[in-house]
Design an enzyme around this catalytic site. Structure first.
Site, mmCIF file in Angstrom:
data_model
loop_
_atom_site.group_PDB
_atom_site.id
_atom_site.type_symbol
_atom_site.label_atom_id
_atom_site.label_comp_id
_atom_site.label_asym_id
_atom_site.label_seq_id
_atom_site.Cartn_x
_atom_site.Cartn_y
_atom_site.Cartn_z
ATOM 1 N N LYS A 1 73.183 43.328 -2.634
ATOM 2 C CA LYS A 1 73.784 42.898 -1.141
ATOM 3 C C LYS A 1 75.067 41.396 -1.322
ATOM 4 O O LYS A 1 75.878 42.168 -0.753
ATOM 5 C CB LYS A 1 71.776 42.360 -0.429
ATOM 6 N N ASP B 1 64.081 42.742 -9.897
ATOM 7 C CA ASP B 1 64.813 42.850 -8.712
ATOM 8 C C ASP B 1 65.646 41.574 -7.649
ATOM 9 O O ASP B 1 64.328 41.312 -7.005
ATOM 10 C CB ASP B 1 64.225 44.202 -8.140
ATOM 11 N N PHE C 1 59.058 46.270 -1.685
ATOM 12 C CA PHE C 1 60.225 47.013 -1.231
ATOM 13 C C PHE C 1 61.747 47.124 -2.136
ATOM 14 O O PHE C 1 62.234 45.748 -2.308
ATOM 15 C CB PHE C 1 60.917 45.920 -0.350
#
Ligand code: PLP
Length: 425
Positions: free
Chosen positions: A274, A245, A160
């Protein structure tokens, strides 16, 4: 509809939530007037403080999702709120057409934290990933000498990396990619955790291997310990960039600044997001050395909001907090508590529990409940978590959660499992 308009306060500065009184009415209006691209739990949050949130009817919940790690430092962390307030009184947006006095401190601090030379700031996590794809392709053409438009990027199954059309082009989740073609070519997907499959997929056109050091959305999947080291060795040998990532795994969640540290691997680029925005606003970045990021020249990539003064003030504070604060150590200590207690659940309603730092994926026995049902039952007991595929739930409480509160949340999971009949013959 006029019905909604009538409820918006007329006075400037009025509380926009004021006229909507009940949870049910909030949900009814939200479902009527917003696209249904999410299926939220029926909880309407009005306030947050540390690891706790309070809903519009005054019920308190322990937030064990923490915005998928965007709220690592807790809701309204005082240091972050103070940094944002200071910046609000100075300047909030300049665009990158000019320098501003928060930019250099932020990029210098973040580069240093990551052990790299340069930062390319963006906003959402997906934008950091898009940035990495573009940088890797340019690097392949300009540095590696891959023929124009032939660059390939190897990615992992179950990944994801975000929601843009290019990123969903290499998702294998039908919900994420279905119906959005035609898809961006140039990606090869191999099973996660399988270094040999990556080696087989790499050829002379390969620009990069893009990988999550721990797969978050897939259910907190921790790869075999030799996976990243083998990818590092392969990428070195085949002149391929290794891009980590760390949008969800980085900045404290696993008890380290970078999840890559657990295996001692240094990738060519990190992607952060985030938690870099302190739970206040989207802040993301690609962090690499000049030999990688240097392929992008003025005008070739950017974003109006990327690296804005507010983002830099918050991002620089996040970096300082990670360096000086108790967060990494707390994540490790609390993570041990989490791991120990979750292991007790295995075989008692839980098929498997994976833990790294203060982050867990819990596979509930499918015959007991779906992940969604678990989340609903836990919300009724005052614990907010999020399901992912099937019967898996994820736990990623803010790193500021207290030992007692975490223990209490685990008691609630145990109680829900018992209520569902776990352990009964
Ligand atoms: N990369 C990873 C590993 C993620 O977990 C996410 C979001 O969950 C993203 C990228 C995308 O981030 P955003 O939702 O901010 O675009």
């Amino acid at each position: 509809m006029s019905e909604t308009r009538a409820q918006v306060p007329q006075e400037p500065g009025g509380d926009p939530a004021g006229p909507i009184e009940s949870t049910g009415e909030h949900i009814r209006l939200a479902e009527t007037h917003s696209a249904h691209n999410y299926a939220p739990l029926p909880v309407v949050i009005a306030e947050g403080d540390g690891a706790w949130v309070t809903d519009v009817e005054g019920r308190r919940y322990l937030d064990c999702l923490a915005g998928y790690s965007a709220v690592n430092f807790g809701h309204r962390n005082p240091d972050l709120v103070a940094a944002a307030r200071r910046q609000l009184d100075r300047v909030t947006l300049t665009s990158r057409a000019f320098y501003h006095d928060g930019f250099a401190p932020f990029v210098t601090a973040l580069a240093d934290l990551a052990g790299k030379g340069q930062v390319l700031p963006m906003n959402s996590g997906a934008e950091a990933v898009e940035t990495a794809i573009k940088v890797a392709r340019r690097w392949a053409y300009d540095v590696k000498g891959v023929p124009r438009d032939e660059a390939s990027i190897v990615v992992a199954g179950g990944n994801f990396h975000g929601r843009t059309t290019t990123i969903v082009s290499f998702s294998d989740d039908p919900d994420a990619y279905g119906g959005y073609g035609p898809y961006t070519p140039g990606f090869r997907t191999v099973p996660y955790g399988d270094a040999e499959a990556v080696a087989a997929a790499v050829d002379s056109t390969t620009a990069a291997v893009l990988v999550e050091p721990v797969q978050g959305e897939a259910g907190v999947i921790v790869p075999p310990p030799d996976y990243l080291p083998r990818l590092r060795e392969l990428c070195d040998r085949r002149q391929v960039l290794l891009i980590a990532d760390e949008v969800q795994s980085g900045l404290g969640r696993t008890g380290t600044v970078r999840a890559c540290e657990h295996t001692g691997v240094v990738p060519d680029a990190y992607l952060f997001g985030k938690a870099l925005g302190g739970g206040i606003m989207p802040v993301s970045a690609m962090v690499a050395d000049e030999d990688v990021l240097g392929v992008i020249k003025p005008g070739q990539h950017g974003s109006t909001f990327g690296g804005n003064p507010m983002a830099c003030a918050i991002g620089a504070t996040v970096v300082r907090m990670l360096r000086e604060g108790p967060y990494l150590g707390d994540a490790r200590r609390l993570g041990e508590l989490l791991r120990t207690r979750l292991k007790e659940f295995e075989g008692r309603g839980v098929v498997a529990a994976r833990c790294i730092g203060l982050w867990a994926g819990i596979d509930v026995a499918p015959e007991l409940a779906t992940g969604r049902r678990m989340c609903e039952l836990l919300a009724e007991r005052g614990v907010l978590v999020k399901d992912t595929h099937g019967s898996t739930i994820r736990l990623s409480p803010p790193l500021v959660v207290s030992d007692d509160d975490l223990d209490w949340a685990l008691d609630q999971i145990a109680a829900v499992l018992t209520d569902l009949g776990a352990g009964r013959a």
